[in-house]
Write a protein that holds these residues in place. Structure first.
Motif, PDB file in Angstrom:
ATOM      1  N   LYS A  35       0.876  -1.088   0.036  1.00  0.00           N
ATOM      2  CA  LYS A  35      -0.019   0.108  -0.070  1.00  0.00           C
ATOM      3  C   LYS A  35       0.944   1.120   0.134  1.00  0.00           C
ATOM      4  N   GLN A  36       0.387   2.327  -0.516  1.00  0.00           N
ATOM      5  CA  GLN A  36       1.038   3.719  -0.239  1.00  0.00           C
ATOM      6  C   GLN A  36       1.819   3.796   1.004  1.00  0.00           C
ATOM      7  N   GLY A  37       3.086   4.123   0.848  1.00  0.00           N
ATOM      8  CA  GLY A  37       3.716   4.473   2.077  1.00  0.00           C
ATOM      9  C   GLY A  37       4.369   3.434   2.631  1.00  0.00           C
TER      10      GLY A  37
ATOM     11  N   TYR B  18       7.084   2.340  -1.892  1.00  0.00           N
ATOM     12  CA  TYR B  18       5.937   2.385  -2.760  1.00  0.00           C
ATOM     13  C   TYR B  18       5.031   3.871  -2.369  1.00  0.00           C
ATOM     14  N   VAL B  19       5.271   4.685  -3.377  1.00  0.00           N
ATOM     15  CA  VAL B  19       4.608   5.998  -3.004  1.00  0.00           C
ATOM     16  C   VAL B  19       3.329   6.196  -3.902  1.00  0.00           C
ATOM     17  N   GLY B  20       2.876   5.274  -4.698  1.00  0.00           N
ATOM     18  CA  GLY B  20       1.359   5.322  -5.250  1.00  0.00           C
ATOM     19  C   GLY B  20       1.618   4.953  -6.761  1.00  0.00           C
ATOM     20  N   GLY B  21       0.583   5.168  -7.517  1.00  0.00           N
ATOM     21  CA  GLY B  21       0.389   4.793  -8.896  1.00  0.00           C
ATOM     22  C   GLY B  21      -0.667   4.808  -9.528  1.00  0.00           C
ATOM     23  N   THR B  22      -1.114   4.639 -10.513  1.00  0.00           N
ATOM     24  CA  THR B  22      -2.205   4.319 -11.376  1.00  0.00           C
ATOM     25  C   THR B  22      -2.193   3.482 -12.506  1.00  0.00           C
TER      26      THR B  22
ATOM     27  N   GLY C 103       3.376   2.181 -11.406  1.00  0.00           N
ATOM     28  CA  GLY C 103       3.699   2.303 -10.122  1.00  0.00           C
ATOM     29  C   GLY C 103       5.027   3.510  -9.487  1.00  0.00           C
ATOM     30  N   ARG C 104       4.990   4.018  -8.819  1.00  0.00           N
ATOM     31  CA  ARG C 104       6.114   4.645  -8.232  1.00  0.00           C
ATOM     32  C   ARG C 104       6.765   4.294  -7.068  1.00  0.00           C
ATOM     33  N   LEU C 105       8.221   4.127  -7.186  1.00  0.00           N
ATOM     34  CA  LEU C 105       8.911   3.875  -6.118  1.00  0.00           C
ATOM     35  C   LEU C 105       9.856   4.765  -5.743  1.00  0.00           C
ATOM     36  N   MET C 106      10.145   4.770  -4.556  1.00  0.00           N
ATOM     37  CA  MET C 106      11.472   5.427  -4.055  1.00  0.00           C
ATOM     38  C   MET C 106      12.524   4.352  -3.568  1.00  0.00           C
ATOM     39  N   ILE C 107      13.732   4.575  -3.989  1.00  0.00           N
ATOM     40  CA  ILE C 107      14.890   3.699  -3.513  1.00  0.00           C
ATOM     41  C   ILE C 107      15.860   4.496  -2.958  1.00  0.00           C
ATOM     42  N   ASP C 108      15.857   4.098  -1.679  1.00  0.00           N
ATOM     43  CA  ASP C 108      17.146   4.802  -0.710  1.00  0.00           C
ATOM     44  C   ASP C 108      18.331   3.530  -0.734  1.00  0.00           C
TER      45      ASP C 108
END
Length: 94
Positions: A7-9, A22-26, A30-35
């Motif tokens: 889920k988002q977050g 996972y920061v969301g998507g449609t 999907g949009r991911l942030m990778i640290d």
């Protein structure tokens, strides 16, 4: 291979120093942030099989020298000592 739903977050940790959020998507996107540390190479998959030809491939910066790392440590140590000396002086004056 691991398949998960997020889920988002929500995030997945990989090892001790990589986090994928996972920061969301449609729809199908999907949009991911990778640290991750700079030395970890991260490449998006595409039709192009050669990641070196991809503009969106992440290439880590070269590591700084041992001498530079030592100098940074000295500077940080000196700044910490200055701050502690200032705190001690403020405590003594009250």
């Amino acid at each position: 291979m691991l398949k998960i739903s997020l889920k988002q977050g929500q995030y997945v940790n990989i090892g001790d120093n990589i986090r994928v959020v996972y920061v969301g998507g449609t729809g199908n996107h999907g949009r991911l942030m990778i640290d991750a540390p700079k030395e970890v190479k991260i490449a998006r998959s595409t039709v192009e099989q050669n990641p070196e030809r991809r503009k969106d491939t992440y290439y880590p910066e070269p590591a700084i020298s041992k001498e530079a790392q030592d100098e940074i440590k000295k500077i940080l140590w000196n700044e910490r000592m200055k701050a502690e000396t200032k705190k001690d002086a403020e405590r003594m004056s009250h």
